[in-house]
Design a protein around this motif. Structure first.
Motif, PDB file in Angstrom:
ATOM      1  N   ASP A  80     -17.450  -2.529 -56.866  1.00  0.00           N
ATOM      2  CA  ASP A  80     -18.378  -3.587 -57.271  1.00  0.00           C
ATOM      3  C   ASP A  80     -18.100  -4.006 -58.712  1.00  0.00           C
ATOM      4  O   ASP A  80     -17.784  -3.164 -59.572  1.00  0.00           O
ATOM      5  N   ILE A  81     -18.213  -5.315 -58.963  1.00  0.00           N
ATOM      6  CA  ILE A  81     -18.072  -5.842 -60.330  1.00  0.00           C
ATOM      7  C   ILE A  81     -19.451  -6.310 -60.784  1.00  0.00           C
ATOM      8  O   ILE A  81     -20.097  -7.125 -60.115  1.00  0.00           O
ATOM      9  N   HIS A  82     -19.894  -5.810 -61.919  1.00  0.00           N
ATOM     10  CA  HIS A  82     -21.211  -6.167 -62.452  1.00  0.00           C
ATOM     11  C   HIS A  82     -21.028  -7.143 -63.607  1.00  0.00           C
ATOM     12  O   HIS A  82     -20.268  -6.876 -64.548  1.00  0.00           O
ATOM     13  N   ILE A  83     -21.712  -8.262 -63.529  1.00  0.00           N
ATOM     14  CA  ILE A  83     -21.561  -9.345 -64.512  1.00  0.00           C
ATOM     15  C   ILE A  83     -22.916  -9.653 -65.131  1.00  0.00           C
ATOM     16  O   ILE A  83     -23.942  -9.701 -64.440  1.00  0.00           O
ATOM     17  N   SER A  84     -22.911  -9.874 -66.437  1.00  0.00           N
ATOM     18  CA  SER A  84     -24.129 -10.263 -67.150  1.00  0.00           C
ATOM     19  C   SER A  84     -23.937 -11.637 -67.778  1.00  0.00           C
ATOM     20  O   SER A  84     -22.841 -11.968 -68.248  1.00  0.00           O
ATOM     21  N   MET A  85     -25.007 -12.432 -67.791  1.00  0.00           N
ATOM     22  CA  MET A  85     -25.010 -13.729 -68.455  1.00  0.00           C
ATOM     23  C   MET A  85     -26.211 -13.819 -69.374  1.00  0.00           C
ATOM     24  O   MET A  85     -27.201 -13.099 -69.205  1.00  0.00           O
ATOM     25  N   SER A  86     -26.126 -14.717 -70.355  1.00  0.00           N
ATOM     26  CA  SER A  86     -27.262 -14.951 -71.245  1.00  0.00           C
ATOM     27  C   SER A  86     -27.163 -16.348 -71.826  1.00  0.00           C
ATOM     28  O   SER A  86     -26.110 -17.011 -71.742  1.00  0.00           O
ATOM     29  N   GLU A  87     -28.262 -16.816 -72.425  1.00  0.00           N
ATOM     30  CA  GLU A  87     -28.248 -18.121 -73.079  1.00  0.00           C
ATOM     31  C   GLU A  87     -27.290 -18.079 -74.264  1.00  0.00           C
ATOM     32  O   GLU A  87     -27.281 -17.122 -75.042  1.00  0.00           O
ATOM     33  N   ASP A  88     -26.489 -19.120 -74.409  1.00  0.00           N
ATOM     34  CA  ASP A  88     -25.437 -19.161 -75.428  1.00  0.00           C
ATOM     35  C   ASP A  88     -25.784 -20.221 -76.476  1.00  0.00           C
ATOM     36  O   ASP A  88     -25.493 -21.411 -76.301  1.00  0.00           O
ATOM     37  N   MET A  89     -26.396 -19.791 -77.575  1.00  0.00           N
ATOM     38  CA  MET A  89     -26.770 -20.734 -78.626  1.00  0.00           C
ATOM     39  C   MET A  89     -25.568 -21.238 -79.405  1.00  0.00           C
ATOM     40  O   MET A  89     -25.598 -22.327 -79.974  1.00  0.00           O
ATOM     41  N   HIS A  90     -24.503 -20.447 -79.431  1.00  0.00           N
ATOM     42  CA  HIS A  90     -23.291 -20.899 -80.124  1.00  0.00           C
ATOM     43  C   HIS A  90     -22.704 -22.117 -79.413  1.00  0.00           C
ATOM     44  O   HIS A  90     -22.326 -23.107 -80.055  1.00  0.00           O
ATOM     45  N   ALA A  91     -22.652 -22.061 -78.080  1.00  0.00           N
ATOM     46  CA  ALA A  91     -22.155 -23.204 -77.313  1.00  0.00           C
ATOM     47  C   ALA A  91     -23.085 -24.402 -77.484  1.00  0.00           C
ATOM     48  O   ALA A  91     -22.635 -25.542 -77.625  1.00  0.00           O
ATOM     49  N   PHE A  92     -24.392 -24.155 -77.497  1.00  0.00           N
ATOM     50  CA  PHE A  92     -25.388 -25.215 -77.693  1.00  0.00           C
ATOM     51  C   PHE A  92     -25.165 -25.911 -79.034  1.00  0.00           C
ATOM     52  O   PHE A  92     -25.099 -27.145 -79.112  1.00  0.00           O
ATOM     53  N   ASP A  93     -25.035 -25.136 -80.097  1.00  0.00           N
ATOM     54  CA  ASP A  93     -24.844 -25.702 -81.440  1.00  0.00           C
ATOM     55  C   ASP A  93     -23.512 -26.430 -81.554  1.00  0.00           C
ATOM     56  O   ASP A  93     -23.423 -27.480 -82.208  1.00  0.00           O
ATOM     57  N   SER A  94     -22.474 -25.900 -80.913  1.00  0.00           N
ATOM     58  CA  SER A  94     -21.153 -26.527 -80.979  1.00  0.00           C
ATOM     59  C   SER A  94     -21.165 -27.905 -80.331  1.00  0.00           C
ATOM     60  O   SER A  94     -20.591 -28.873 -80.866  1.00  0.00           O
ATOM     61  N   LEU A  95     -21.819 -28.020 -79.192  1.00  0.00           N
ATOM     62  CA  LEU A  95     -21.899 -29.315 -78.521  1.00  0.00           C
ATOM     63  C   LEU A  95     -22.715 -30.310 -79.336  1.00  0.00           C
ATOM     64  O   LEU A  95     -22.384 -31.500 -79.387  1.00  0.00           O
TER      65      LEU A  95
END
Length: 322
Positions: A80-95
């Protein structure tokens, strides 16, 4: 000679059948083998491969967006592969830095009360190439309709597997709503009085035809001459989300009404006030707009209360929606 040809054809048939049987028995296809080898294997967000995800913001009703995580390699994962995600403020600010450099308004964060995500931790099971789905639930009515909103979600951990740079971040956009003039096809206009014959028709239907040169006119001949109040009623035939209305006066006569009230109805029977004692300038030839509390209506009525003479008229009536 004919016999030899038959034998050769028969021989080829046997060889072909043997090949098919061999392939059917051969289970060692590389792309189906289980492996823990991380070399060349990648984890990615499936929807991130399709650019930004645009949410549907109108008509107003609660909706969902589903997304999951995928796996790409020559073989299949042996564990099994376990993956985590989260809100990315760096990507938000970059855009936003890019948008502002292009002279565009910055994205606004999703309001916390406007959405919910049921999970940000995923599992790609052994021998599979995709995870279960997460569901983003959102309520379009809780977003500011005049602003673009952005939610950026990125993979932060993938059990040691390489995360695809091109599909690491899911960008979800809740776009601002653009007002537009509603299509009046089939709508019905009625009036307390109308001129049944004469120049520029005088019929109530003229206010919905998109032509500034045709007008509704209160009766001045062919019957009892009417005086204030005059009213026009618009039946939009179905429930329509209304954000504002606009009216254009008669273009060659500035002696029309100057005060009016605006009413709405959901059934054509029970009326409620949308605006009272409103001013209208019959000498201003441009469309004059009036904001209302945005809401679903089927009927709109304008009651003209006073003007520069007993008679009055109107060229166009426009309803705005999203």
């Amino acid at each position: 000679m004919k016999k030899i040809k038959i034998n050769i054809a028969y021989g080829f048939s046997l060889i072909w059948i043997a090949c098919l049987l061999f392939m059917a028995c051969d289970k060692s296809k590389p792309y189906e083998e289980l492996s823990n080898d991380k070399d060349g294997a990648m984890v990615f967000i499936a929807k991130a491969n399709n650019d930004m995800q645009q949410l549907t913001m109108f008509p107003y009703e609660k909706r969902t967006l589903k997304f999951n995580v995928g796996f790409g390699a020559l073989g299949l994962p042996a564990e099994d592969i376990h993956i985590s995600m989260s809100e990315d403020m760096h990507a938000f600010d970059s855009l936003n830095t890019i948008r502002q450099a292009n002279g565009e308004a910055a994205y606004v964060k999703f309001p916390s009360a406007a959405y919910a995500i049921d999970q940000l931790n995923f599992t790609i099971p052994k021998g599979s190439v995709s995870s279960d789905y997460a569901t983003l639930s959102y309520d379009p009515e809780t977003f500011d309709p005049e602003k673009d909103h952005l939610l950026a979600l990125s993979i932060t951990d993938a059990s040691g597997y390489t995360i695809s740079p091109a599909a690491k971040t899911l960008l979800i956009v809740a776009p601002k709503l653009e007002e537009r003039a509603a299509d009046t096809k089939g709508w019905i206009a009625t009036a307390s009085t109308e001129q049944l014959s004469g120049e520029n028709t005088g019929l109530a239907s003229a206010v919905l035809d998109g032509d500034l040169n045709t007008i509704w006119h209160s009766r001045y001949s062919g019957g009892t001459r009417s005086s204030y109040p005059h009213w026009l009623s618009i039946d939009m035939l179905k429930s329509t989300y209304v954000t504002k209305i606009a009216m254009a006066p008669r273009q060659n006569n500035a002696n029309g009404f100057t005060k009016f009230k605006l009413e709405g109805s959901t059934d054509g029977k029970t009326w409620f006030t949308l605006g009272d004692n409103l001013s209208f300038d019959p000498a201003n030839k441009a469309y004059q707009s009036y904001e209302i509390e945005p809401q679903y209506l089927r009927n709109i009525k304008i009651t003209m209360l006073e003007g520069l003479q007993d008679l009055t008229f109107l060229a166009e009536f426009v309803v705005y929606t999203y």
